[in-house]
Design an enzyme around this catalytic site. Structure first.
Site, short mmCIF file in Angstrom:
data_model
loop_
_atom_site.label_atom_id
_atom_site.label_comp_id
_atom_site.label_asym_id
_atom_site.label_seq_id
_atom_site.Cartn_x
_atom_site.Cartn_y
_atom_site.Cartn_z
N ASP A 29 -78.28 15.87 -5.56
CA ASP A 29 -78.84 14.92 -6.03
C ASP A 29 -77.92 14.47 -7.45
O ASP A 29 -77.90 15.28 -8.27
CB ASP A 29 -80.25 14.65 -6.46
N ILE A 30 -77.69 13.51 -7.74
CA ILE A 30 -77.01 13.16 -8.98
C ILE A 30 -77.93 12.85 -10.06
O ILE A 30 -77.66 12.71 -11.40
CB ILE A 30 -76.00 11.84 -8.97
N GLU A 88 -86.59 5.21 -2.26
CA GLU A 88 -85.69 4.84 -3.33
C GLU A 88 -84.23 4.45 -2.65
O GLU A 88 -83.60 3.66 -3.35
CB GLU A 88 -85.30 6.27 -3.92
N HIS A 93 -84.10 10.67 3.86
CA HIS A 93 -83.80 11.62 3.15
C HIS A 93 -84.82 12.81 2.83
O HIS A 93 -85.74 12.32 2.68
CB HIS A 93 -82.77 11.33 2.16
N HIS A 95 -85.68 15.80 0.00
CA HIS A 95 -85.28 16.31 -1.18
C HIS A 95 -85.91 17.85 -1.03
O HIS A 95 -86.81 18.22 -0.80
CB HIS A 95 -86.20 15.86 -2.23
#
Length: 130
Positions: A29-30, A88, A93, A95
Site C-alpha cells: 500500500d503506498i 476506497e 482488496h 489489507h
C-alpha cells in the site's frame, strides 16, 4: 472505467509487488498504516469482495494467507491484521497489516511516508520468502 488496481494489474501503473500468480496480485500500500502494509487483489476486477465466485474467493484467501505468512517472517510484529473495507477503490482488496495492537489497524490515523528505497526493500524482502 478500470480501477487504479486494474491499471496496476495491466502494468499501466507501477507497484511494489510482493507476490503474484495467474489470478491474484499482492503489493505494498503506498499509504501504509505500518511498514509492510500489503494489498491483496484478484486480477479480475470485481468491486465487492462478496460478489467474487465462491471458488475464486477461497483461492483469494489462500493466496492472502501465504502472503501474510511471508510478511510475518520478515516484518517484526505480533500479528498480521486483516481488513476488508471496500469503499476506497472499486476493486475488491484485502489489507494485510503488520500490527502489535488493535490501535495499529485504525485507518483514521496518519499514514506512514516511506522512501521509495524503503518500499522496494520491504517488497523485495517479502517476495523473497513468498
Amino acid at each position: 472505467m478500470p480501477s487504479i488496481f486494474t491499471k496496476i494489474v495491466n502494468g499501466e501503473i507501477s507497484c511494489y509487488k510482493v507476490a503474484e500468480n495467474d489470478e491474484f496480485l499482492a503489493f505494498l500500500d503506498i499509504f501504509p498504516l505500518a511498514e509492510g502494509h500489503t494489498l491483496v487483489i484478484p486480477k479480475r476486477e470485481t468491486d465487492y469482495i462478496f460478489d467474487i465466485e465462491s471458488d475464486e474467493y477461497a483461492r483469494l484467501w489462500q493466496f492472502a494467507q501465504k502472503v501474510a505468512k511471508s510478511q510475518k517472517k520478515v516484518i517484526t510484529c505480533e500479528r498480521i491484521g486483516v481488513a476488508v473495507i471496500g469503499l476506497e477503490v472499486p476493486h475488491a482488496h484485502i489489507h494485510l497489516i503488520p500490527i502489535n495492537g488493535v490501535q495499529d489497524i485504525n485507518f483514521s490515523k496518519p499514514k506512514l511516508s516511506l522512501a521509495k528505497e524503503e518500499m522496494q526493500e520491504i517488497s523485495n524482502s517479502i517476495a523473497e520468502v513468498f
